[in-house]
Design an enzyme around this catalytic site. Structure first.
Site, mmCIF file in Angstrom:
data_model
loop_
_atom_site.group_PDB
_atom_site.id
_atom_site.type_symbol
_atom_site.label_atom_id
_atom_site.label_comp_id
_atom_site.label_asym_id
_atom_site.label_seq_id
_atom_site.Cartn_x
_atom_site.Cartn_y
_atom_site.Cartn_z
ATOM 1 N N MET A 43 11.688 2.197 13.699
ATOM 2 C CA MET A 43 10.820 1.343 12.894
ATOM 3 C C MET A 43 10.146 2.191 11.812
ATOM 4 S SD MET A 43 9.447 -1.649 15.332
ATOM 5 C CE MET A 43 8.039 -0.832 16.020
ATOM 6 N N LEU A 46 8.579 8.096 10.543
ATOM 7 C CA LEU A 46 9.362 9.073 11.313
ATOM 8 C C LEU A 46 8.547 10.318 11.633
ATOM 9 C CD1 LEU A 46 12.835 8.916 9.504
ATOM 10 C CD2 LEU A 46 11.973 7.510 11.403
ATOM 11 N N GLY A 49 10.140 13.541 16.765
ATOM 12 C CA GLY A 49 10.881 12.900 17.851
ATOM 13 C C GLY A 49 12.077 12.136 17.301
ATOM 14 N N HIS A 50 11.832 11.360 16.224
ATOM 15 C CA HIS A 50 12.949 10.639 15.600
ATOM 16 C C HIS A 50 13.979 11.641 15.045
ATOM 17 C CE1 HIS A 50 9.676 7.519 14.828
ATOM 18 N NE2 HIS A 50 10.568 6.843 15.502
ATOM 19 N N GLN A 74 9.415 -8.167 18.066
ATOM 20 C CA GLN A 74 8.946 -7.411 19.226
ATOM 21 C C GLN A 74 7.431 -7.236 19.226
ATOM 22 O OE1 GLN A 74 11.543 -4.043 17.973
ATOM 23 N NE2 GLN A 74 9.919 -2.739 18.770
ATOM 24 N N GLY A 183 15.337 7.340 22.356
ATOM 25 C CA GLY A 183 14.468 8.372 22.918
ATOM 26 C C GLY A 183 14.019 8.011 24.327
ATOM 27 N N GLN A 184 13.978 9.010 25.189
ATOM 28 C CA GLN A 184 13.526 8.806 26.576
ATOM 29 C C GLN A 184 12.079 8.335 26.637
ATOM 30 O OE1 GLN A 184 13.632 12.301 29.267
ATOM 31 N NE2 GLN A 184 11.830 11.311 30.170
ATOM 32 N N GLN A 189 12.876 0.696 27.587
ATOM 33 C CA GLN A 189 13.741 0.253 26.481
ATOM 34 C C GLN A 189 15.164 0.801 26.684
ATOM 35 O OE1 GLN A 189 12.534 -0.144 22.196
ATOM 36 N NE2 GLN A 189 13.438 1.882 22.048
ATOM 37 N N SER A 221 4.715 9.947 18.900
ATOM 38 C CA SER A 221 4.821 8.501 18.712
ATOM 39 C C SER A 221 4.237 8.158 17.343
ATOM 40 C CB SER A 221 4.014 7.789 19.806
ATOM 41 O OG SER A 221 3.712 6.471 19.416
HETATM 42 O O1 PAF Z 1 11.966 2.194 19.618
HETATM 43 C C1 PAF Z 1 11.791 1.610 18.526
HETATM 44 O O2 PAF Z 1 11.350 2.194 17.540
HETATM 45 C C2 PAF Z 1 12.117 0.118 18.428
HETATM 46 O O3 PAF Z 1 11.782 -0.547 19.597
HETATM 47 C C3 PAF Z 1 13.566 -0.138 18.015
HETATM 48 C C4 PAF Z 1 14.552 0.340 19.075
HETATM 49 C C5 PAF Z 1 13.878 0.545 16.704
HETATM 50 C C6 PAF Z 1 13.802 -1.639 17.829
HETATM 51 O O4 PAF Z 1 13.009 -2.151 16.821
#
Ligand code: PAF
Length: 320
Positions: A43, A46, A49-50, A74, A183-184, A189, A221
């Site tokens: 989302m 960044l 972690g990303h 979501q 990611g863990q 998820q 995060s």
């Molecule tokens: O983990 C996230 O950032 C979100 O839940 C995802 C997987 C990109 C879905 O919008």
């Protein structure tokens, strides 16, 4: 095929693709060139972690697509959809430079960046019938993974995994990746998406990448940026709690009661922290465990601080 490959001026830039048509063109070219494609759904906002997910994708796929899309379905109406950080230009810079315009280049050659493509779709292209966070007003197709979405995070966020499963299905259908990377840190998820892939027979392999942490152990995060200076130090209470339980597990403790007592003690001692839940769950069914058996367990939890809600987990003798 649109445009020609011209990497001479800004060869460190991923392609920025907004439209489904451009993405499909790029994907067809990748297929014709015999390249494997990895997808990292995010989302945005960044952080390292990303980037570690993207680095992992880079090591096992020829081409890497990073999706950046703040997915409304979501979020509940009372949650932080409007405040959620949107930092597209910064994100693109982190992935290798300022983005090129996809209308100029949709071939599938590697860009030399961390990511080859940033796919940032509009709401209209992802939700053609419109999207609202008010569930009764939603229209169109949604995806639910039953049995794994109502517990743990699903207790206070009952809408969440339906939204995640829906957008992940759409992104997999759009990008058609060979591999997806998660990611863990978002353990539930990962379990939900693994089940989604298996149950909908999606032709994609999933890789889960270990949580990236700050020096003191706080899980990275996008929401950590909500924390105030005073909240930052006590924010590691959840990680410390999980670590205490993990240490006891490694020393042979298997009883839920003993592990939870240790974890709870750490959280109660932290100022400004209120515990939402702690869970000791089976790594595939997510059923709560009284004792950890040979399949191991996910120990996880969520805390609320005045400015942010934080989640974290550790794996006790299992993988996701
Ligand atoms: O983990 C996230 O950032 C979100 O839940 C995802 C997987 C990109 C879905 O919008």
């Amino acid at each position: 095929m649109l445009g020609a490959t011209n990497l001479s001026d800004d060869s460190r830039a991923p392609l920025l693709i907004h439209s489904v048509a451009d993405l499909r063109r790029w994907r067809r070219n990748a297929l014709m060139a015999g390249k494997t494609v990895g997808m990292v759904p995010t989302m945005g906002a960044l952080h390292d972690g990303h980037l570690n997910l993207v680095r992992r994708a880079r090591t096992s796929c020829d081409l890497v697509v990073v999706c950046i899309y703040v997915n409304p379905s979501q979020f509940a109406p009372h949650e932080d959809l409007d405040q959620y950080p949107r930092t597209l230009q910064q994100d693109i810079a982190l992935l290798g430079g300022s983005a090129k315009d996809a209308a100029r280049q949709t071939d599938a050659s590697a860009t030399g960046c961390l990511a080859d493509v940033v796919f940032a779709p509009s709401n209209e292209s992802v939700y053609p019938d419109g999207i609202t966070t008010v569930r009764k007003d939603q229209r169109g197709a949604f995806v639910e993974v039953l049995g794994l979405s109502h517990q743990m995070e699903g207790v206070t966020r009952p809408h969440f995994f339906r939204g995640v499963a829906t957008i992940v299905t759409k992104l997999i259908n759009l990008v058609q990746p060979d591999r997806v990377f998660f990611g863990q840190k978002d353990a539930q998820q990962c379990v939900v998406v693994r089940s989604l892939i298996r149950n909908l027979c999606l032709p994609v392999e999933m890789t889960v990448v270990e949580t990236t942490r700050e020096q003191d152990g706080l899980a990275m995060s996008s929401r950590n940026r909500y924390l105030t200076a005073e909240e930052r130090q006590p924010a590691i209470a959840l990680y410390k709690a999980l670590r205490r339980a993990q240490t006891a597990y490694l020393e042979g403790e298997r009883r839920r009661s003993a592990l939870m007592e240790l974890a709870n003690a750490e959280i109660s001692a932290a100022p400004n922290v209120s515990l939402e839940y702690l869970s000791l769950a089976h790594p595939r069914t997510l059923d709560e465990l009284d004792n950890i058996g040979e399949d191991g367990a996910i120990i996880s939890g969520a805390i609320r601080m005045p400015s942010a809600r934080l989640i974290d987990n550790l794996l006790l003798g299992c993988e996701l």
